[in-house]
Scaffold this active site. Structure first.
Site, PDB file in Angstrom:
ATOM      1  N   SER A  24      -6.245  -5.595  -9.410  1.00  0.00           N
ATOM      2  CA  SER A  24      -7.013  -5.674  -7.891  1.00  0.00           C
ATOM      3  C   SER A  24      -7.985  -5.443  -7.853  1.00  0.00           C
ATOM      4  O   SER A  24      -9.250  -6.513  -7.088  1.00  0.00           O
ATOM      5  CB  SER A  24      -6.269  -4.096  -7.581  1.00  0.00           C
ATOM      6  OG  SER A  24      -5.283  -4.537  -7.179  1.00  0.00           O
ATOM      7  N   LYS A  73       1.834   7.964  -6.788  1.00  0.00           N
ATOM      8  CA  LYS A  73       1.590   6.507  -5.102  1.00  0.00           C
ATOM      9  C   LYS A  73       2.301   7.890  -4.852  1.00  0.00           C
ATOM     10  O   LYS A  73       2.128   8.092  -3.219  1.00  0.00           O
ATOM     11  CB  LYS A  73       2.905   5.806  -5.310  1.00  0.00           C
ATOM     12  CG  LYS A  73       1.607   4.675  -5.601  1.00  0.00           C
ATOM     13  CD  LYS A  73       2.711   3.748  -5.886  1.00  0.00           C
ATOM     14  CE  LYS A  73       2.411   2.578  -4.372  1.00  0.00           C
ATOM     15  NZ  LYS A  73       3.093   0.505  -5.336  1.00  0.00           N
ATOM     16  N   ASP A 109       2.428  -2.287   0.924  1.00  0.00           N
ATOM     17  CA  ASP A 109       3.748  -3.293   0.101  1.00  0.00           C
ATOM     18  C   ASP A 109       4.025  -3.590   0.804  1.00  0.00           C
ATOM     19  O   ASP A 109       4.316  -4.648   1.257  1.00  0.00           O
ATOM     20  CB  ASP A 109       4.034  -2.970  -0.210  1.00  0.00           C
ATOM     21  CG  ASP A 109       3.191  -2.105  -2.106  1.00  0.00           C
ATOM     22  OD1 ASP A 109       2.169  -2.439  -2.066  1.00  0.00           O
ATOM     23  OD2 ASP A 109       3.392  -0.863  -2.414  1.00  0.00           O
ATOM     24  N   GLY A 133      17.486  -3.038  -3.909  1.00  0.00           N
ATOM     25  CA  GLY A 133      16.614  -2.476  -4.331  1.00  0.00           C
ATOM     26  C   GLY A 133      16.339  -1.231  -3.915  1.00  0.00           C
ATOM     27  O   GLY A 133      16.560  -1.400  -2.403  1.00  0.00           O
ATOM     28  N   GLY A 135      13.501   0.906  -5.190  1.00  0.00           N
ATOM     29  CA  GLY A 135      12.463   1.434  -6.146  1.00  0.00           C
ATOM     30  C   GLY A 135      11.649   1.853  -5.077  1.00  0.00           C
ATOM     31  O   GLY A 135      11.272   1.376  -3.908  1.00  0.00           O
ATOM     32  N   ALA A 137       8.652  -0.611  -4.767  1.00  0.00           N
ATOM     33  CA  ALA A 137       8.492  -1.757  -3.927  1.00  0.00           C
ATOM     34  C   ALA A 137       9.871  -2.277  -2.140  1.00  0.00           C
ATOM     35  O   ALA A 137       9.132  -2.280  -1.633  1.00  0.00           O
ATOM     36  CB  ALA A 137       8.474  -2.918  -4.709  1.00  0.00           C
ATOM     37  N   GLY A 257       6.583 -13.243  -4.460  1.00  0.00           N
ATOM     38  CA  GLY A 257       5.910 -12.516  -4.849  1.00  0.00           C
ATOM     39  C   GLY A 257       4.392 -12.327  -4.920  1.00  0.00           C
ATOM     40  O   GLY A 257       3.679 -11.044  -4.053  1.00  0.00           O
TER      41      GLY A 257
HETATM   42  P1  NAD Z   1      10.652   0.459  -9.560  1.00  0.00           P
HETATM   43  O1  NAD Z   1      11.001   1.310 -10.935  1.00  0.00           O
HETATM   44  O2  NAD Z   1      10.131   1.596  -8.530  1.00  0.00           O
HETATM   45  O3  NAD Z   1      12.146   0.189  -8.609  1.00  0.00           O
HETATM   46  C1  NAD Z   1      13.477  -0.650  -9.931  1.00  0.00           C
HETATM   47  C2  NAD Z   1      13.796  -1.182  -8.843  1.00  0.00           C
HETATM   48  O4  NAD Z   1      15.634  -2.440  -9.865  1.00  0.00           O
HETATM   49  C3  NAD Z   1      15.719  -0.545  -8.557  1.00  0.00           C
HETATM   50  O5  NAD Z   1      15.670  -0.158  -7.266  1.00  0.00           O
HETATM   51  C4  NAD Z   1      16.769  -0.505  -9.621  1.00  0.00           C
HETATM   52  O6  NAD Z   1      17.957  -0.025  -8.977  1.00  0.00           O
HETATM   53  C5  NAD Z   1      16.548  -1.094  -9.828  1.00  0.00           C
HETATM   54  N1  NAD Z   1      16.638  -1.912 -10.796  1.00  0.00           N
HETATM   55  C6  NAD Z   1      16.628  -2.302 -12.582  1.00  0.00           C
HETATM   56  N2  NAD Z   1      17.838  -2.856 -12.959  1.00  0.00           N
HETATM   57  C7  NAD Z   1      18.521  -3.509 -12.220  1.00  0.00           C
HETATM   58  C8  NAD Z   1      19.504  -4.480 -13.120  1.00  0.00           C
HETATM   59  N3  NAD Z   1      18.910  -4.355 -14.132  1.00  0.00           N
HETATM   60  N4  NAD Z   1      20.114  -4.812 -11.988  1.00  0.00           N
HETATM   61  C9  NAD Z   1      19.673  -4.473 -10.411  1.00  0.00           C
HETATM   62  N5  NAD Z   1      18.327  -3.777 -10.045  1.00  0.00           N
HETATM   63  C10 NAD Z   1      18.180  -3.667 -11.558  1.00  0.00           C
HETATM   64  O7  NAD Z   1      10.490  -0.855  -9.329  1.00  0.00           O
HETATM   65  P2  NAD Z   1       8.964  -1.516  -8.228  1.00  0.00           P
HETATM   66  O8  NAD Z   1       7.893  -1.075  -8.890  1.00  0.00           O
HETATM   67  O9  NAD Z   1      10.312  -1.133  -6.864  1.00  0.00           O
HETATM   68  O10 NAD Z   1       9.192  -2.841  -8.585  1.00  0.00           O
HETATM   69  C11 NAD Z   1      10.036  -4.072  -8.749  1.00  0.00           C
HETATM   70  C12 NAD Z   1       9.792  -5.121  -8.425  1.00  0.00           C
HETATM   71  O11 NAD Z   1       8.968  -5.781  -7.812  1.00  0.00           O
HETATM   72  C13 NAD Z   1       9.049  -5.445 -10.167  1.00  0.00           C
HETATM   73  O12 NAD Z   1       8.892  -6.867 -11.055  1.00  0.00           O
HETATM   74  C14 NAD Z   1       7.150  -5.237  -8.998  1.00  0.00           C
HETATM   75  O13 NAD Z   1       7.059  -6.166 -10.415  1.00  0.00           O
HETATM   76  C15 NAD Z   1       7.681  -6.072  -8.122  1.00  0.00           C
HETATM   77  N6  NAD Z   1       6.564  -5.606  -7.143  1.00  0.00           N
HETATM   78  C16 NAD Z   1       5.824  -6.791  -7.042  1.00  0.00           C
HETATM   79  C17 NAD Z   1       4.948  -5.929  -5.739  1.00  0.00           C
HETATM   80  C18 NAD Z   1       4.488  -7.335  -4.828  1.00  0.00           C
HETATM   81  O14 NAD Z   1       2.949  -6.950  -4.422  1.00  0.00           O
HETATM   82  N7  NAD Z   1       4.714  -8.838  -4.921  1.00  0.00           N
HETATM   83  C19 NAD Z   1       4.427  -4.597  -5.956  1.00  0.00           C
HETATM   84  C20 NAD Z   1       5.360  -4.054  -6.189  1.00  0.00           C
HETATM   85  C21 NAD Z   1       5.895  -4.301  -6.899  1.00  0.00           C
END
Ligand code: NAD
Length: 287
Positions: A24, A73, A109, A133, A135, A137, A257
């Site tokens: 960033s 966050k 996001d 998902g 989490g 994102a 992404g």
């Molecule tokens: P997080 O830890 O908050 O959430 C993780 C999610 O993945 C949960 O829903 C969990 O249940 C799921 N999960 C974990 N293991 C799994 C599996 N084996 N099978 C299926 N689902 C599974 O993570 P986050 O911060 O939400 O990030 C998630 C992804 O999003 C990461 O790869 C991160 O790099 C990406 N991300 C991208 C951006 C972007 O701007 N493109 C922004 C934020 C996060």
């Protein structure tokens, strides 16, 4: 740098820990320099223990604002004056904007994801999407998509520690928006196939496909996709996950992404400076 920083330069921060790896600062400072804007963006190692003092510092120093990342966050809202509707629904803040001493928390996001769809000429408004998902994102995308007018959303998640949050997100979206939303267990692959079948768009919003799960996908085979389905991934490293590769082979339009990452930054940039981020230039720099 010596030429660019003056007594007038305004400061924008990034409060997180760990944070030294973040792209960033390079992104925002490049955009400031490109547009000739007198701002500087710096990363600060701030965790939950020092967050309150850091926000007090932001106020005292009259900083323009800050980004906030993990582990702050879901905590920083306690020290702010106002929240955007999306930040309130997500229970998370990634951007603080300081307007004459009033600190507002935003989450960009989801805005970033929706803008990256638009940038790719994908229009999901009024249509159905299926997303995996719950989490950080995923929640941001789900809340923003519902606020922006996606008509129907089927959310899937594994039954892990994020399941309760998924349930909570579904409840909030049902109560606060017009989006018809339902939650399913990702283990029910027949249901996943059924929900994707009448969706305009399918989104992965988990870390599946990224280290340590690189090369993997929960989509069992190509029969889950069809050529006119849009398939998107929040993962940008690698640029093409196993799921996106499969979708491309079927003939689907795909989006990784990178756009979400760029446009979440662009949304914050605009809130702080009132200027649009030079998107095409940033795409070249970030690629
Ligand atoms: P997080 O830890 O908050 O959430 C993780 C999610 O993945 C949960 O829903 C969990 O249940 C799921 N999960 C974990 N293991 C799994 C599996 N084996 N099978 C299926 N689902 C599974 O993570 P986050 O911060 O939400 O990030 C998630 C992804 O999003 C990461 O790869 C991160 O790099 C990406 N991300 C991208 C951006 C972007 O701007 N493109 C922004 C934020 C996060």
């Amino acid at each position: 740098m010596a030429e660019r920083i003056t007594g007038h330069t305004e400061l924008i921060g990034l409060m997180a820990y760990p944070i030294r790896h973040s792209s960033s600062p390079a992104m925002h400072n490049e955009a400031f320099a490109y547009l000739g804007l007198d701002y500087a963006y710096l990363a600060f190692e701030v965790d939950n223990d020092t967050l309150e003092d850091a926000v007090k510092g932001l106020r005292a120093l009259k900083m323009v604002g800050s980004n906030v990342s993990m582990p702050n966050k879901t905590v920083v809202h306690k020290y702010l004056d106002k929240l955007s509707p999306a930040a309130e629904l997500c229970g998370a803040v990634n951007t603080i904007v300081n307007e004459n001493g009033v600190l507002t928390g935003h989450i960009t996001d989801g805005i970033g994801y929706m803008k990256s769809l638009k940038d790719n000429n994908i229009d999901v408004i009024g249509k159905k999407m299926t997303i995996v998902g719950s989490g950080g994102a995923a929640t941001a995308i789900e809340v923003q998509a519902a606020l922006d007018g996606v008509a129907e959303m089927s959310i899937f998640n594994i039954k892990d520690k994020f399941w309760d949050n998924a349930q909570e997100t579904v409840n909030k979206i049902s109560e606060r928006t017009n989006c018809k939303v339902a939650l399913y267990d990702l283990a029910d692959l027949a249901k996943l196939k059924e929900e994707i079948a009448d969706s305009y768009l399918f989104a992965n919003a988990t870390g599946m496909g990224m280290k340590p799960l690189e090369g993997q996908t929960y989509i069992p085979d190509k029969s889950f996709f069809r050529p006119d389905l849009i398939v998107t991934d929040v993962v940008y490293s690698p640029r093409e996950t196993a799921m996106l590769k499969m979708a491309k082979e079927v003939g689907c339009k795909t989006m990784n992404g990178m756009g979400m990452m760029l446009f979440q930054g662009a949304a914050a940039f605009e809130m702080w400076t009132g200027k649009e981020m030079p998107i095409e230039h940033m795409k070249e720099v970030l690629d």
